[in-house]
Scaffold this active site. Structure first.
Site, PDB file in Angstrom:
ATOM      1  CG  ASP A  88      -1.976   1.144   0.924  1.00 37.49           C
ATOM      2  OD1 ASP A  88      -2.101   1.373   0.388  1.00 37.49           O
ATOM      3  OD2 ASP A  88      -2.830   1.343   2.181  1.00 37.49           O
TER       4      ASP A  88
ATOM      5  CG  HIS B  74      -4.614   3.404  -3.800  1.00 39.75           C
ATOM      6  ND1 HIS B  74      -3.526   3.898  -4.199  1.00 39.75           N
ATOM      7  CD2 HIS B  74      -5.480   3.055  -2.618  1.00 39.75           C
ATOM      8  CE1 HIS B  74      -3.077   3.508  -2.563  1.00 39.75           C
ATOM      9  NE2 HIS B  74      -4.144   3.026  -1.683  1.00 39.75           N
TER      10      HIS B  74
ATOM     11  CG  HIS C  47      -6.721  -1.757  -4.680  1.00 43.66           C
ATOM     12  ND1 HIS C  47      -7.933  -1.027  -3.972  1.00 43.66           N
ATOM     13  CD2 HIS C  47      -7.553  -2.923  -3.452  1.00 43.66           C
ATOM     14  CE1 HIS C  47      -8.949  -2.066  -3.560  1.00 43.66           C
ATOM     15  NE2 HIS C  47      -7.798  -2.765  -2.470  1.00 43.66           N
TER      16      HIS C  47
ATOM     17  CG  HIS D 134      -5.536  -1.790   0.309  1.00 45.17           C
ATOM     18  ND1 HIS D 134      -6.999  -1.354  -0.394  1.00 45.17           N
ATOM     19  CD2 HIS D 134      -4.450  -0.577   0.398  1.00 45.17           C
ATOM     20  CE1 HIS D 134      -6.485  -0.339  -0.309  1.00 45.17           C
ATOM     21  NE2 HIS D 134      -5.592   0.046  -0.330  1.00 45.17           N
TER      22      HIS D 134
END
Length: 364
Positions: free
Chosen positions: A170, A253, A256, A270
């Site tokens: 992340d 992101h 993602h 995540h």
């Protein structure tokens, strides 16, 4: 041009910090409603609840597993009956986001206590809302950051190293996304331009990962709190949190979020999916070959995914990748903060190229 920088009210980190939770929370009220994930409920209550009970009136409820509108509504009903003055979230990223959303709904202060260093969610004025099935639904932008973030690095060191590794996945996106927003003059999570402070913290986050990431994984695997692990816990939690929120999000992101439309990815963390988003974004935005090599190598050394098979998509079809790309490029998605125009076709090509590069390296 106005810039805005967002911070939590107080950040506390160190081995044994959990013992101070009651003392820290009591600054905001005399009663609290604790939302804790199943692991905390089953294994950690004895490490903080007796001391909290001496200082606060405590009501406690177990989180059911998804930060969804339905779960937030369920907890709001229970918390309202408990008449709490403070909301406390203890556990992993989704339980913490749920606590933040709950506190916002109840208009109460919130204390956030991550027991793993797997995402940069704890410090942010943001909750990621999912469907009951685990697909990304929307970002919930909150009017303020948590009043308290407390991280016990001793508890983090007792968790599987995979959590710390995921947190590095992340955090790995932070500098690249902030840099894209800076070049594009794109807004951060407040809508304003990011500050010099935000971009400097995002860059420090990346440098910390590169220097201390491998040492931290080794330390965590040995359940040892070392200076390297403390640095990575801070990078994953505070630096990445400040960097993404005040620097801005971009392609990693968004990709993602696109990956979450495929059920095969739901069992992966995540940060593991963000790592694939970051590697894809490097190819998408034509980063120098040396940068691509450096980041792929880092992911391999610390154990982050480098291929689609690593996140459950070994047999993924072009049609499925098209679904991912279309979701990543939806109107309002952060992929449009990249300094170049991005289309779904470009994202599909970058996903396939990143996957091929990762597979080639595995065979070498």
């Amino acid at each position: 041009m106005i810039s805005t920088t967002l911070f939590p009210g107080r950040y506390v980190q160190g081995s044994g910090a959990l013992a101070r939770l009651g003392q820290e929370v009591s600054r905001f009220g005399k009663s609290c409603f604790v939302v804790c994930d199943p692991f905390v409920h089953d294994c950690l209550l004895s490490e903080f609840l007796p001391e909290m009970d001496k200082q606060l009136k405590v009501a406690l409820e177990k989180f059911t597993g998804e930060c969804s509108d339905e779960e937030i509504a369920r907890l709001a009903t229970i918390a309202a009956d408990a008449q709490c003055e403070v909301v406390v979230g203890i556990g992993g990223g989704k339980s913490l986001d749920t606590a933040k959303a709950l506190a916002h709904q109840l208009k109460k202060p919130v204390a956030i206590v991550p027991t793993i260093a797997s995402t940069d969610a704890p410090c942010s004025a943001l909750a990621v809302i999912y469907t009951r099935e685990g697909a990304f639904k929307r970002y919930l932008l909150l009017p303020k950051n948590p009043d308290l973030v407390l991280v016990d690095s001793g508890i983090v060191a007792r968790s599987p190293a995979r959590f710390v590794i995921s947190g590095m996945g992340d955090a790995l996106a932070t500098w690249f996304e902030a840099e894209s927003c800076h070049k594009k003059y794109a807004g951060n999570m407040s809508g304003d331009k990011g500050s010099m402070t935000a971009f400097s913290l995002a860059e420090l986050c990346f440098k910390t990962l590169m220097e201390y990431g491998e040492q931290a994984v080794i330390a965590c695997a040995a359940q040892a709190v070392t200076p390297a692990l403390e640095r990575i816990v801070e990078a994953n939690t505070l630096l990445s949190g400040l960097g993404f929120e005040s620097g801005g999000l971009a392609a990693a992101h968004a990709i993602h979020n696109g990956l979450t439309v495929l059920p095969g990815t739901h069992q992966y963390f995540h940060g593991e999916k963000v790592a694939i988003g970051t590697l894809t974004s490097l190819i998408l935005t034509d980063k120098p070959a040396a940068t691509i090599e450096r980041v792929f190598s880092f992911c391999e050394r610390v154990g982050l995914p480098t291929t689609l098979a690593d996140i459950g998509l070994a047999e993924v079809t072009d049609a499925a990748l098209q679904q991912v790309a279309e979701a990543a490029c939806a109107e309002g998605e952060t992929i449009h903060n990249e300094p170049i125009p991005v289309t779904a076709a470009m994202v599909v090509a970058a996903l396939k190229a990143a996957d091929a590069y990762g597979r080639k390296r595995k065979r070498a």
